[in-house]
Motif scaffolding. Structure first.
Motif, PDB file in Angstrom:
ATOM      1  N   THR A  45       2.125 -10.263  -0.076  1.00  0.00           N
ATOM      2  CA  THR A  45       2.677  -8.918  -0.286  1.00  0.00           C
ATOM      3  C   THR A  45       3.368  -8.820  -1.637  1.00  0.00           C
ATOM      4  N   THR A  48       0.690  -8.430  -4.169  1.00  0.00           N
ATOM      5  CA  THR A  48       0.160  -7.060  -4.109  1.00  0.00           C
ATOM      6  C   THR A  48       1.110  -6.077  -4.784  1.00  0.00           C
ATOM      7  N   LYS A  49       2.402  -6.256  -4.555  1.00  0.00           N
ATOM      8  CA  LYS A  49       3.391  -5.367  -5.184  1.00  0.00           C
ATOM      9  C   LYS A  49       3.229  -5.367  -6.704  1.00  0.00           C
ATOM     10  N   ILE A  83      -2.940  -3.464   2.122  1.00  0.00           N
ATOM     11  CA  ILE A  83      -1.634  -3.077   2.656  1.00  0.00           C
ATOM     12  C   ILE A  83      -1.885  -2.071   3.774  1.00  0.00           C
ATOM     13  N   TYR A 139       4.488  -2.731   3.103  1.00  0.00           N
ATOM     14  CA  TYR A 139       4.804  -3.664   4.181  1.00  0.00           C
ATOM     15  C   TYR A 139       3.661  -4.657   4.349  1.00  0.00           C
ATOM     16  N   ASP A 140       4.010  -5.868   4.749  1.00  0.00           N
ATOM     17  CA  ASP A 140       2.974  -6.851   5.060  1.00  0.00           C
ATOM     18  C   ASP A 140       2.325  -6.468   6.392  1.00  0.00           C
TER      19      ASP A 140
END
Length: 397
Positions: A45, A48-49, A83, A139-140
């Motif tokens: 996550t 990804t962010k 996500i 969110y994961d």
């Protein structure tokens, strides 16, 4: 989300007890998986962010009052991890007012893809609508971790004012300026660089004004009337400071700008060039614009709206008149949302103009009685919010 974390911690503790009580390979594998899973969720996550890009897409930066216009929130995920849940907080406001509205958007974000969420906004009043994201929470898949991204991504849309029909009389009392590049469309002069009109010869006309080539074709003497150089003869001065309480600020400012637009359009419809002046907060100075066409007027309106920054700071009109002594116009029209008797007296006495008007925007028709009168050369015109056509019927300009 806190409940999910507590549940996951409880599961890890149970798996640890299970491993202690039962010496099986399965118990060890299960414990390792339960410990590794949140670590994997956190890392993926976080990656990804850092791979997410957020922006607004607006097809047209100009919109019409009281009509919906589409805005897209575009979220691009360059990573290979999806996500399942993302939450965006979007807020918007009109720069002419401090009231802020907000709403939430929920969306999944696919890997190596762009997600577009379209929403509709509208405004009953003209101005600049600022749109921005307070945050984008991702969110994961297990909803254990939350990361905040893309705060303060912004865009803006200009809501254009509407013109209204007004009644009045346009006077053509051009003031001569030999250095001007503008020429009267209604009166002849003595500037030979431009021809105002051609007519038949009258006794007393100067011989050097005869158009010999055309006269030979017509078998009659044809005389050239030269043009009359003029300055921009009419001035519209806007006081953009909002003197009203916040709950009526938008209607008052909206009426103020639409009054200016209506008067300016009225002058253009009567082939009367003019100028506009107002304090440009973005440039921290009074700006002046010449208006000779509808295209000029459109650009001035956009500049006027964009000149108001978030602080809504506006220099007092007195400063403009102090910095510009000896103002001279064929007509001068002051437009404001407050009746400043001292300033109106100063305009009446010190501004040189054949015609002078003070157009005052009021939010209640009962306030008309509080506006002063009896000026020697200045006409005070009250304009009730939202009733421009009904208020301006006898404008002399």
């Amino acid at each position: 989300m806190i409940l999910t974390k507590l549940l996951f911690i409880a599961l890890i503790i149970i798996c640890a007890l299970f491993y202690i009580l039962y010496i099986w390979d399965f118990a060890l594998v299960l414990l390792i998986v339960m410990i590794a899973l949140p670590i994997i969720m956190f890392v993926t996550t976080l990656i990804t962010k850092r791979s997410i890009k957020v922006e607004f897409a607006v097809k047209d930066k100009n919109a019409v009052k009281s009509k919906d216009f589409p805005v897209q929130l575009v979220v691009t995920n360059k990573s290979i991890f999806p996500i399942g849940k993302a939450e965006a907080k979007v807020e918007y406001y009109n720069t002419f007012c401090n009231d802020i509205s907000s709403f939430d958007l929920f969306l999944p974000i696919q890997p190596r893809n762009s997600q577009r969420v379209t929403f509709q906004l509208n405004s009953k009043f003209c101005g600049t609508i600022k749109i921005r994201t307070l945050y984008l929470n991702i969110y994961d898949p297990l909803r254990i971790f939350k990361f905040k991204a893309a705060s303060n991504v912004h865009t803006e849309v200009t809501i254009m004012p509407e013109g209204h029909d007004i009644g009045g009389v346009v006077h053509y009392s051009d003031r001569v300026n030999e250095e001007s590049d503008l020429f009267s469309e209604h009166r002849a002069g003595d500037d030979p660089s431009e021809v105002f009109d051609l007519r038949e010869y009258n006794a007393g006309d100067k011989l050097n004004r005869i158009h010999w080539k055309l006269s030979s074709k017509k078998d009659d003497f044809i005389v050239k009337d030269y043009s009359l150089p003029i300055d921009v003869p009419c001035m519209l001065f806007l006081d953009l400071k909002c003197y009203s309480e916040n709950n009526v600020a938008l209607p008052v400012i909206d009426t103020l700008i639409e009054t200016f637009l209506s008067i300016s359009q009225f002058l253009l419809d009567n082939e009367r060039c003019h100028s506009a002046a107002f304090f440009n907060a973005a440039q921290n100075r009074f700006a002046e614009y010449s208006i000779t066409s509808s295209a000029d007027l459109s650009e001035v309106v956009k500049a006027l709206i964009s000149s108001v920054d978030c602080t809504r700071v506006c220099q007092k009109p007195d400063v403009y008149f102090t910095e510009n002594d000896g103002l001279s116009f064929a007509s001068f029209t002051y437009i404001s949302s407050a009746f400043d008797e001292k300033l109106i007296d100063s305009i009446d006495e010190e501004v040189e103009a054949d015609l002078k008007n003070a157009v005052i925007i009021i939010d209640d028709i009962e306030k008309t009685a509080s506006l002063g009168g009896g000026y020697s050369s200045l006409n005070v015109i009250p304009v009730v919010v939202g009733r421009i056509s009904a208020s301006i019927k006898d404008l002399d300009i």
